[in-house]
Design a protein around this motif. Structure first.
Motif, mmCIF file in Angstrom:
data_model
loop_
_atom_site.group_PDB
_atom_site.id
_atom_site.type_symbol
_atom_site.label_atom_id
_atom_site.label_comp_id
_atom_site.label_asym_id
_atom_site.label_seq_id
_atom_site.Cartn_x
_atom_site.Cartn_y
_atom_site.Cartn_z
ATOM 1 N N LEU A 204 11.340 1.896 -14.536
ATOM 2 C CA LEU A 204 12.677 1.274 -14.960
ATOM 3 C C LEU A 204 13.459 2.967 -14.689
ATOM 4 O O LEU A 204 14.290 3.076 -14.229
ATOM 5 C CB LEU A 204 12.856 1.161 -15.909
ATOM 6 N N ARG A 205 12.717 3.941 -14.948
ATOM 7 C CA ARG A 205 13.327 5.318 -14.603
ATOM 8 C C ARG A 205 13.355 5.582 -13.579
ATOM 9 O O ARG A 205 14.330 6.599 -12.818
ATOM 10 C CB ARG A 205 12.657 6.346 -15.585
ATOM 11 N N TYR A 206 12.562 5.041 -12.015
ATOM 12 C CA TYR A 206 12.919 5.767 -11.126
ATOM 13 C C TYR A 206 14.488 4.733 -10.485
ATOM 14 O O TYR A 206 14.967 5.168 -9.449
ATOM 15 C CB TYR A 206 12.294 4.921 -10.009
ATOM 16 N N PHE A 207 14.423 2.958 -10.878
ATOM 17 C CA PHE A 207 15.137 2.989 -10.531
ATOM 18 C C PHE A 207 17.195 3.221 -10.775
ATOM 19 O O PHE A 207 17.989 3.000 -10.703
ATOM 20 C CB PHE A 207 15.443 0.833 -11.184
ATOM 21 N N GLU A 208 16.541 3.759 -12.736
ATOM 22 C CA GLU A 208 17.522 4.561 -13.001
ATOM 23 C C GLU A 208 17.928 5.722 -11.887
ATOM 24 O O GLU A 208 19.700 6.077 -12.077
ATOM 25 C CB GLU A 208 17.718 4.774 -14.517
ATOM 26 N N TYR A 209 17.382 6.105 -11.838
ATOM 27 C CA TYR A 209 17.706 7.382 -10.896
ATOM 28 C C TYR A 209 18.659 6.639 -9.896
ATOM 29 O O TYR A 209 18.811 7.784 -8.893
ATOM 30 C CB TYR A 209 16.146 8.365 -10.472
ATOM 31 N N MET A 210 17.776 6.312 -8.654
ATOM 32 C CA MET A 210 18.417 5.557 -7.661
ATOM 33 C C MET A 210 19.372 4.759 -7.585
ATOM 34 O O MET A 210 20.446 5.252 -7.092
ATOM 35 C CB MET A 210 17.321 4.535 -6.901
ATOM 36 N N ASN A 211 20.041 4.251 -8.930
ATOM 37 C CA ASN A 211 21.292 4.048 -8.743
ATOM 38 C C ASN A 211 22.326 5.015 -9.458
ATOM 39 O O ASN A 211 23.213 4.824 -8.682
ATOM 40 C CB ASN A 211 21.230 2.954 -10.264
ATOM 41 N N LYS A 212 21.902 5.839 -9.922
ATOM 42 C CA LYS A 212 22.505 7.051 -10.410
ATOM 43 C C LYS A 212 23.298 7.914 -8.317
ATOM 44 O O LYS A 212 23.859 8.263 -8.616
ATOM 45 C CB LYS A 212 22.135 8.256 -11.481
ATOM 46 N N PHE A 213 21.764 8.096 -7.922
ATOM 47 C CA PHE A 213 21.807 8.591 -6.454
ATOM 48 C C PHE A 213 22.898 7.727 -6.176
ATOM 49 O O PHE A 213 23.662 8.175 -4.574
ATOM 50 C CB PHE A 213 20.328 8.692 -5.953
ATOM 51 N N MET A 214 22.630 6.286 -5.936
ATOM 52 C CA MET A 214 23.351 5.590 -4.663
ATOM 53 C C MET A 214 24.801 5.469 -5.126
ATOM 54 O O MET A 214 25.764 5.264 -4.410
ATOM 55 C CB MET A 214 22.624 4.535 -5.076
ATOM 56 N N TYR A 215 25.172 5.860 -6.770
ATOM 57 C CA TYR A 215 26.922 5.500 -6.368
ATOM 58 C C TYR A 215 27.380 7.114 -6.324
ATOM 59 O O TYR A 215 28.149 7.302 -5.941
ATOM 60 C CB TYR A 215 26.562 5.371 -8.227
ATOM 61 N N LYS A 216 26.453 8.058 -6.918
ATOM 62 C CA LYS A 216 27.014 9.466 -6.311
ATOM 63 C C LYS A 216 27.147 9.532 -4.701
ATOM 64 O O LYS A 216 27.343 10.357 -4.378
ATOM 65 C CB LYS A 216 26.001 10.479 -7.796
ATOM 66 N N TYR A 217 26.301 9.003 -4.303
ATOM 67 C CA TYR A 217 26.351 9.404 -2.676
ATOM 68 C C TYR A 217 26.434 8.476 -1.692
ATOM 69 O O TYR A 217 26.083 8.633 -0.806
ATOM 70 C CB TYR A 217 24.754 9.860 -2.201
ATOM 71 N N PHE A 218 27.048 8.032 -2.475
ATOM 72 C CA PHE A 218 27.577 5.885 -1.475
ATOM 73 C C PHE A 218 28.616 6.541 -0.337
ATOM 74 O O PHE A 218 28.150 5.624 1.182
ATOM 75 C CB PHE A 218 27.909 5.079 -2.588
#
Length: 184
Positions: free
Chosen positions: A2-16
């Protein structure tokens, strides 16, 4: 997990926007490489005649003061600077196909420069729209694939010089300003 998906979600949002730009550049590169053909280059009489001029400059170290005449007004001669620029590229590898690959590379850099220029002047979203419109425009595609000898690749230097001039204004740097003026 779940932490991985949270990290990827933040990453995708930040560098979209940056991820979209990379996707646009990759799609543009794939389209240009997949349609790059030897027949387009060798069957173009302009490309062959210009290659002979540049090959002569390289082989005999003779630098013309004027270029060939234009098709519309025979008395009006073209500038030889474009041939000097191409001769400098062909000093690396004197092959007409190598110049085609350099042209594709410069066109991809032009897409990136259009994005940076629009982002610097307006916003990231405007930069993405401008880069997308430029990268998939018929004119930009045709000049990359079919017209490697015409001075269409100078658009990279014009757009990059505008980008350098705006950067120099924002950072109060005379050196970047002189670079922009020189490239123009």
């Amino acid at each position: 997990m779940l932490r991985y998906f949270e990290y990827m979600n933040k990453f995708m949002y930040k560098y979209f926007n940056e991820i979209l730009l990379v996707i646009i550049l990759l799609i543009s590169l794939i389209i240009r490489i997949s349609n790059f053909s030897v027949e387009n280059i060798y069957s173009n009489p302009d490309a062959n005649s210009y290659y002979l001029i540049v090959n002569h400059i390289i082989k005999y170290s003779e630098y013309p003061l004027v270029g060939p005449s234009t098709g519309f007004i025979p008395e009006l001669k073209r500038s030889p600077v474009w041939y000097y620029f191409q001769a400098a590229i062909l000093l690396i590898n004197n092959d007409i196909l190598f110049l085609g690959w350099v042209n594709i590379f410069l066109n991809i850099l032009t897409i990136l420069s259009v994005y940076l220029l629009a982002r610097l002047m307006f916003s990231k979203e405007t930069g993405l729209i401008a880069a997308t419109l430029f990268s998939f425009s018929n004119f930009a595609y045709q000049q990359t694939i079919f017209y490697i000898w015409d001075p269409f690749t100078t658009e990279y230097f014009v757009i990059f010089s505008l980008l350098a001039i705006i950067w120099s204004y924002r950072r109060n740097s005379y050196l970047i300003f002189l670079l922009g003026i020189f490239l123009y």
